[in-house]
Design an enzyme around this catalytic site. Structure first.
Site, PDB file in Angstrom:
ATOM      1  N   HIS A 176      15.707  -8.288  14.198  1.00  0.00           N
ATOM      2  CA  HIS A 176      16.500  -8.361  12.968  1.00  0.00           C
ATOM      3  C   HIS A 176      17.129  -9.745  12.894  1.00  0.00           C
ATOM      4  CE1 HIS A 176      16.776  -3.723  12.683  1.00  0.00           C
ATOM      5  NE2 HIS A 176      15.843  -4.202  11.875  1.00  0.00           N
ATOM      6  N   GLU A 179      20.974 -10.959  13.500  1.00  0.00           N
ATOM      7  CA  GLU A 179      21.674 -10.538  14.726  1.00  0.00           C
ATOM      8  C   GLU A 179      21.599 -11.639  15.780  1.00  0.00           C
ATOM      9  OE1 GLU A 179      19.785  -6.715  15.394  1.00  0.00           O
ATOM     10  OE2 GLU A 179      20.460  -5.988  13.442  1.00  0.00           O
ATOM     11  N   ARG A 232      17.892  -9.838   7.091  1.00  0.00           N
ATOM     12  CA  ARG A 232      17.548  -8.918   8.181  1.00  0.00           C
ATOM     13  C   ARG A 232      16.044  -8.834   8.441  1.00  0.00           C
ATOM     14  NH1 ARG A 232      19.174  -3.433  10.104  1.00  0.00           N
ATOM     15  NH2 ARG A 232      17.463  -1.967   9.865  1.00  0.00           N
ATOM     16  N   HIS A 301      19.831  -5.559  19.854  1.00  0.00           N
ATOM     17  CA  HIS A 301      20.286  -5.603  18.467  1.00  0.00           C
ATOM     18  C   HIS A 301      21.793  -5.810  18.477  1.00  0.00           C
ATOM     19  CE1 HIS A 301      16.684  -4.027  16.219  1.00  0.00           C
ATOM     20  NE2 HIS A 301      16.332  -3.798  17.471  1.00  0.00           N
ATOM     21  N   GLU A 376      22.882  -2.149  21.125  1.00  0.00           N
ATOM     22  CA  GLU A 376      23.590  -2.691  19.976  1.00  0.00           C
ATOM     23  C   GLU A 376      24.775  -3.437  20.587  1.00  0.00           C
ATOM     24  OE1 GLU A 376      22.839  -2.676  16.815  1.00  0.00           O
ATOM     25  OE2 GLU A 376      21.349  -1.079  16.604  1.00  0.00           O
TER      26      GLU A 376
HETATM   27 ZN   LIG Z   1      19.111  -4.610  14.452  1.00  0.00          ZN
END
Ligand SMILES: [Zn+2]
Ligand SMILES: *[C@@H]1O[C@H](CO)[C@@H](O)[C@H](O)[C@H]1NC(C)=O
Length: 417
Positions: A176, A179, A232, A301, A376
């Site tokens: 993504h 990020e 993104r 992420h 994350e």
């Molecule tokens: Zn992501």
């Protein structure tokens, strides 16, 4: 002089083309009823037309959603937040300020590669090439794939020569585009694997082959630097107005089985078919070539501070969930001990929302990779994707602590490394 003027003109042009987010406001809202949830779902579907950017998806009732509200929608959105069935918190009054304060300082780039700043794709790739040159006995430069705009997905393999074949660890980051802390964390860990004096890190680099790809969506990453910080997806052209598919909704396992969109303008557009994106298609072929060697697939992420396990299509605890959950809980306990950063552990569907077509799920299902985690990273929304650069090192440091813990625990449970 001519060159300087040309350079200044180029800089001016790229500045002018950069989308600004002045007075764009970030809200966290929680739908408390099914009706409100449905209303938000509709808002999400029409987000592209109305100008909202969803930083997270509308999952279900009582699950928070972060929404970036442009000034032109401020009045309308205010009415939404005043509804009694919605809880709302203002996270950031002016996202442009957060972008300006992210700490990206181009002038310091001459000082070389480091982790006090975010870096462009070229800088990251140059650094990878330097590593392969400076550590030619153990670092090999790899092209893991290519993109629709013709960029290479560069990465490295670290291999310490040995008589025994080794299992491999794969680290994937920045699939993504926005990020940024994920590629910064991947490069930090890569560097530690090469220079750290910590015996446990040295042991990890001896025990396994490491495949590290810091930017797996290079087109999107470049776009997030040059044009739109909040980008993104990939950059494949799907209509006059809409570009890109979500490269983490594009992998051929449970593709389009929930938590993904069939609308090209959506931020979670799964693509016209699985592996429609050049980057996912080519990277999947690369992973295929080493898939059976993998002991671990780790995907970075941001943001939310979660350690996620397969799968995204079901809340069922499949495969070796129980063991990986227990290992994950202990790993985030050790992570938290360093700087107090709190993580939540669980499978994707139960911890955030149903999301399908992710890379980790495909790897786990196809190769039965025992260790499969999606991080994350920091934070929980205060800065979100715009994590200030002075948090890169602590973020990467605590992440490495958890990775050491994961492998230590795994080895304690399995006699064979
Ligand atoms: Zn992501
Ligand atoms: C942002 O809002 C402030 C306060 O309302 C206003 O003075 C300013 O002009 C706005 N900035 C832009 C770029 O719209």
């Amino acid at each position: 002089m001519k060159i300087l003027i040309a350079l200044m003109a180029a800089v001016a042009l790229s500045q002018a083309e950069k989308l600004r987010y002045d007075n764009h406001t970030l809200y966290r809202i929680v739908p408390r009823t099914a009706k409100m949830f449905e209303a938000l779902k509709t808002m999400e579907e029409q987000a592209f037309a109305s100008g909202y950017t969803f930083f997270s998806e509308v999952g279900s009732v009582n699950v928070p959603v972060d929404i970036l509200v442009p000034p032109k929608q401020a009045e309308e959105f205010k009415r939404v937040t005043e509804h009694p069935d919605i809880e709302s918190t203002l996270l950031n009054e002016n996202i442009q300020e957060a972008i300006d304060n992210e700490g990206f300082r181009p002038e310091s780039r001459a000082g070389g590669f480091g982790w006090t700043n975010y870096h462009t794709l070229d800088e990251i790739n140059d650094w990878l090439k330097d590593l392969a040159f400076n550590y030619d006995d153990k670092v090999q430069l790899l092209v893991g794939g290519t993109t629709s705009q013709g960029r290479d997905i560069l990465g490295v393999k670290i291999h310490i020569p040995s008589n025994e074949p080794k299992k491999a660890v794969f680290i994937e980051a920045n699939i993504h585009a926005r990020e940024w802390v994920t590629s910064a964390t991947a490069t930090y860990i890569l560097n530690e694997l090469l220079v750290s004096q910590d015996w446990e890190v040295r042991q990890l680099v001896e025990l396994y082959d490491w495949y590290i790809f810091p930017v797996t969506n290079p087109d999107g990453f470049v776009h997030s630097h040059n044009s739109n910080r909040m980008w993104r997806k990939t950059r494949t052209r799907y209509s006059t107005l809409c570009f890109g598919a979500d490269p983490n909704r594009n992998w051929p396992y449970q593709w389009m089985q929930g938590g993904a969109s069939n609308q090209p303008c959506s931020d979670t557009y799964a693509g016209p078919n699985a592996l429609s994106e050049a980057c996912t298609d080519s990277l999947s072929q690369f992973i295929d070539s080493i898939g059976d060697d993998l002991i671990a697939y780790i995907s970075f992420h941001s943001y939310s501070q979660m350690l996620l396990l397969p799968y995204g299509h079901t809340t069922s605890h499949l495969s070796n969930y129980k063991e990986m959950y227990d290992i994950g809980v202990q790993a985030v306990r050790e992570l938290e001990a360093k700087y107090g950063t709190r993580y939540v552990v669980g499978n994707i569907a139960e911890t955030i929302y149903v999301a399908t077509g992710g890379s980790m799920d495909w790897v786990k299902h196809k190769f039965g990779t025992p260790i499969a985690y999606t991080y994350e990273l920091r934070d929980t929304g205060t800065n979100g994707f715009l994590l200030p650069a002075n948090q890169i090192i602590p973020t990467a440091d605590e992440t490495l602590i958890s990775i050491k813990s994961i492998f230590r625990q795994y080895r304690e449970r399995h006699s064979d490394p």
